[in-house]
Design a protein around this motif. Sequence first.
Motif, PDB file in Angstrom:
ATOM      1  N   LYS A 230      40.285   9.752   6.434  1.00 45.08           N
ATOM      2  CA  LYS A 230      39.064   9.018   6.116  1.00 45.08           C
ATOM      3  C   LYS A 230      37.929   9.449   7.040  1.00 45.08           C
ATOM      4  O   LYS A 230      37.378   8.674   7.822  1.00 45.08           O
ATOM      5  N   ILE A 231      37.611  10.728   6.950  1.00 45.69           N
ATOM      6  CA  ILE A 231      36.584  11.299   7.818  1.00 45.69           C
ATOM      7  C   ILE A 231      35.844  12.406   7.092  1.00 45.69           C
ATOM      8  O   ILE A 231      36.426  13.119   6.259  1.00 45.69           O
ATOM      9  N   GLU A 232      34.579  12.517   7.357  1.00 44.43           N
ATOM     10  CA  GLU A 232      33.750  13.617   6.848  1.00 44.43           C
ATOM     11  C   GLU A 232      33.200  14.374   8.047  1.00 44.43           C
ATOM     12  O   GLU A 232      32.603  13.778   8.947  1.00 44.43           O
ATOM     13  N   PHE A 233      33.409  15.688   8.066  1.00 42.71           N
ATOM     14  CA  PHE A 233      32.914  16.516   9.156  1.00 42.71           C
ATOM     15  C   PHE A 233      31.578  17.149   8.776  1.00 42.71           C
ATOM     16  O   PHE A 233      31.434  17.700   7.692  1.00 42.71           O
ATOM     17  N   VAL A 234      30.635  17.063   9.697  1.00 47.17           N
ATOM     18  CA  VAL A 234      29.340  17.723   9.532  1.00 47.17           C
ATOM     19  C   VAL A 234      29.200  18.745  10.658  1.00 47.17           C
ATOM     20  O   VAL A 234      29.104  18.367  11.833  1.00 47.17           O
ATOM     21  N   PRO A 235      29.222  20.047  10.347  1.00 47.96           N
ATOM     22  CA  PRO A 235      29.071  21.059  11.398  1.00 47.96           C
ATOM     23  C   PRO A 235      27.708  20.946  12.074  1.00 47.96           C
ATOM     24  O   PRO A 235      26.678  20.801  11.403  1.00 47.96           O
ATOM     25  N   VAL A 236      27.701  20.992  13.400  1.00 49.77           N
ATOM     26  CA  VAL A 236      26.456  20.925  14.171  1.00 49.77           C
ATOM     27  C   VAL A 236      26.447  22.079  15.168  1.00 49.77           C
ATOM     28  O   VAL A 236      27.480  22.685  15.446  1.00 49.77           O
TER      29      VAL A 236
ATOM     30  N   ILE B 278      31.828   9.495   9.707  1.00 48.80           N
ATOM     31  CA  ILE B 278      31.114  10.767   9.602  1.00 48.80           C
ATOM     32  C   ILE B 278      30.893  11.304  11.014  1.00 48.80           C
ATOM     33  O   ILE B 278      30.218  10.679  11.831  1.00 48.80           O
ATOM     34  N   ALA B 279      31.504  12.454  11.298  1.00 48.62           N
ATOM     35  CA  ALA B 279      31.490  12.998  12.656  1.00 48.62           C
ATOM     36  C   ALA B 279      30.829  14.375  12.681  1.00 48.62           C
ATOM     37  O   ALA B 279      31.163  15.252  11.876  1.00 48.62           O
ATOM     38  N   GLY B 280      29.924  14.561  13.612  1.00 46.13           N
ATOM     39  CA  GLY B 280      29.337  15.875  13.854  1.00 46.13           C
ATOM     40  C   GLY B 280      30.242  16.660  14.784  1.00 46.13           C
ATOM     41  O   GLY B 280      30.592  16.183  15.863  1.00 46.13           O
ATOM     42  N   VAL B 281      30.637  17.863  14.377  1.00 48.14           N
ATOM     43  CA  VAL B 281      31.555  18.694  15.163  1.00 48.14           C
ATOM     44  C   VAL B 281      31.049  20.126  15.204  1.00 48.14           C
ATOM     45  O   VAL B 281      30.242  20.542  14.374  1.00 48.14           O
ATOM     46  N   ARG B 282      31.540  20.880  16.179  1.00 51.82           N
ATOM     47  CA  ARG B 282      31.165  22.282  16.296  1.00 51.82           C
ATOM     48  C   ARG B 282      32.069  23.158  15.436  1.00 51.82           C
ATOM     49  O   ARG B 282      33.260  22.894  15.302  1.00 51.82           O
ATOM     50  N   ALA B 283      31.479  24.208  14.891  1.00 51.80           N
ATOM     51  CA  ALA B 283      32.255  25.200  14.149  1.00 51.80           C
ATOM     52  C   ALA B 283      32.195  26.547  14.853  1.00 51.80           C
ATOM     53  O   ALA B 283      32.681  27.549  14.342  1.00 51.80           O
ATOM     54  N   ASP B 284      31.584  26.549  16.058  1.00 48.14           N
ATOM     55  CA  ASP B 284      31.359  27.816  16.766  1.00 48.14           C
ATOM     56  C   ASP B 284      31.758  27.734  18.240  1.00 48.14           C
ATOM     57  O   ASP B 284      31.306  28.532  19.055  1.00 48.14           O
ATOM     58  N   ALA B 285      32.619  26.781  18.574  1.00 46.47           N
ATOM     59  CA  ALA B 285      32.940  26.561  19.987  1.00 46.47           C
ATOM     60  C   ALA B 285      34.444  26.400  20.192  1.00 46.47           C
ATOM     61  O   ALA B 285      34.925  25.333  20.580  1.00 46.47           O
ATOM     62  N   PRO B 286      35.222  27.455  19.931  1.00 50.31           N
ATOM     63  CA  PRO B 286      36.658  27.357  20.176  1.00 50.31           C
ATOM     64  C   PRO B 286      36.937  27.191  21.662  1.00 50.31           C
ATOM     65  O   PRO B 286      36.176  27.701  22.483  1.00 50.31           O
ATOM     66  N   PRO B 287      37.953  26.444  22.061  1.00 49.75           N
ATOM     67  CA  PRO B 287      38.982  25.827  21.224  1.00 49.75           C
ATOM     68  C   PRO B 287      38.646  24.399  20.795  1.00 49.75           C
ATOM     69  O   PRO B 287      39.506  23.702  20.264  1.00 49.75           O
TER      70      PRO B 287
ATOM     71  N   ALA C  76      20.571  11.355  15.809  1.00 42.28           N
ATOM     72  CA  ALA C  76      19.418  10.442  15.828  1.00 42.28           C
ATOM     73  C   ALA C  76      18.947  10.078  14.425  1.00 42.28           C
ATOM     74  O   ALA C  76      18.505   8.956  14.174  1.00 42.28           O
ATOM     75  N   SER C  77      19.061  11.017  13.491  1.00 38.27           N
ATOM     76  CA  SER C  77      18.594  10.786  12.117  1.00 38.27           C
ATOM     77  C   SER C  77      19.560   9.926  11.315  1.00 38.27           C
ATOM     78  O   SER C  77      19.230   9.485  10.213  1.00 38.27           O
ATOM     79  N   GLY C  78      20.761   9.699  11.847  1.00 41.78           N
ATOM     80  CA  GLY C  78      21.750   8.912  11.128  1.00 41.78           C
ATOM     81  C   GLY C  78      22.610   9.727  10.191  1.00 41.78           C
ATOM     82  O   GLY C  78      23.422   9.170   9.445  1.00 41.78           O
ATOM     83  N   GLU C  79      22.468  11.049  10.224  1.00 35.65           N
ATOM     84  CA  GLU C  79      23.286  11.911   9.364  1.00 35.65           C
ATOM     85  C   GLU C  79      24.763  11.821   9.745  1.00 35.65           C
ATOM     86  O   GLU C  79      25.638  11.988   8.897  1.00 35.65           O
ATOM     87  N   VAL C  80      25.021  11.581  11.027  1.00 30.29           N
ATOM     88  CA  VAL C  80      26.403  11.398  11.490  1.00 30.29           C
ATOM     89  C   VAL C  80      26.496  10.112  12.289  1.00 30.29           C
ATOM     90  O   VAL C  80      25.497   9.637  12.851  1.00 30.29           O
ATOM     91  N   ASP C  81      27.698   9.540  12.337  1.00 30.99           N
ATOM     92  CA  ASP C  81      27.929   8.314  13.112  1.00 30.99           C
ATOM     93  C   ASP C  81      28.145   8.630  14.583  1.00 30.99           C
ATOM     94  O   ASP C  81      27.699   7.885  15.461  1.00 30.99           O
ATOM     95  N   ILE C  82      28.878   9.722  14.832  1.00 32.47           N
ATOM     96  CA  ILE C  82      29.214  10.119  16.195  1.00 32.47           C
ATOM     97  C   ILE C  82      29.180  11.641  16.297  1.00 32.47           C
ATOM     98  O   ILE C  82      29.219  12.342  15.286  1.00 32.47           O
ATOM     99  N   LEU C  83      29.122  12.125  17.529  1.00 34.35           N
ATOM    100  CA  LEU C  83      29.292  13.545  17.807  1.00 34.35           C
ATOM    101  C   LEU C  83      30.573  13.726  18.608  1.00 34.35           C
ATOM    102  O   LEU C  83      30.760  13.068  19.627  1.00 34.35           O
ATOM    103  N   VAL C  84      31.443  14.590  18.123  1.00 34.89           N
ATOM    104  CA  VAL C  84      32.605  15.021  18.903  1.00 34.89           C
ATOM    105  C   VAL C  84      32.448  16.535  18.949  1.00 34.89           C
ATOM    106  O   VAL C  84      33.042  17.263  18.161  1.00 34.89           O
ATOM    107  N   ALA C  85      31.606  17.006  19.856  1.00 34.70           N
ATOM    108  CA  ALA C  85      31.060  18.351  19.723  1.00 34.70           C
ATOM    109  C   ALA C  85      30.934  19.086  21.050  1.00 34.70           C
ATOM    110  O   ALA C  85      29.904  19.715  21.318  1.00 34.70           O
ATOM    111  N   ALA C  86      31.968  19.015  21.884  1.00 35.31           N
ATOM    112  CA  ALA C  86      31.952  19.714  23.173  1.00 35.31           C
ATOM    113  C   ALA C  86      30.636  19.480  23.907  1.00 35.31           C
ATOM    114  O   ALA C  86      30.026  20.395  24.443  1.00 35.31           O
TER     115      ALA C  86
END
Length: 259
Positions: free
Chosen positions: A78-84, A38-47, A94-104
């Motif tokens: 085998k991944i779930e994206f959570v927009p952050v 489960i990865a936190g990623v940006r949906a507003d930060a191209p590229p 910190a809350s455990g909603e995501v395992d990692i952040l790949v979020a610029a």
Amino acid sequence: MKKIFLVILLLCLVFCGCGKKQKKTDVLSEIYKRDKLIAGVRADAPPFGYKDEKGNLAGFDIDLARYIAKSLLGSETKIEFVPVTASNRIMKLASGEVDILVAAMSITNNRRRILNFSIPYFTAGQAIMVNSDSKATGLGDFENKKLIIVFGSTSERNLRSNVPGISVLGFRGYDEAYKALKARQADGMIADDSILMRYTIKDKSVKLLQKRYSKEPYAVVLRKDDESARLLGQVDYIMDHLKKTGKLDKMLEKWQITD
């Protein structure tokens, strides 16, 4: 007295758990168990992370997160994206909603106190974007003027320390901030050059000033606890492999990202 003693003993057992602490789950083991990252990623930060014309997540960080999932679990699916956003990403980690952040997300000394960072995968620099008719040439030209920032970024702290008299207008996302600049709600917008450059390529009514005001190394982000230690080791191994094999450079070239 015996009944009172038994009641007190029972309460101690309930609230103290017989003196035993429950062991927290190792994050990497949990990922293997659920067979999904489960990865936190940006949906507003191209590229790095954004939604394409079909509404699907795309960008360098999305590709990198998929590569990490494939390396860990054998398949990039085998991944779930959570927009952050810049302002809520640390909370979601910190809350455990995501395992990692790949979020610029850039490495700073303050962030290192509460977070763990992988080997960096890119180094950006903070720049100022203005409307094309602006006469400004550098940060000093914005004394007693207004600059736009995105909440949760390192921009505001840098502005306050370098130009004490500046006014700051904050937004939650880059697209909102860009639209505000276009509407001339402020005199300029400061953010990482790698993000701002995408706007200037598509829109000639805005431009980037030449100078850069920082070095912002981006990295994968994990919680700073013992439970994330094994996962950090695996992510660092993956990042090191990407760099040594040249695959990281190819991924950056794909998204037209250059240091």
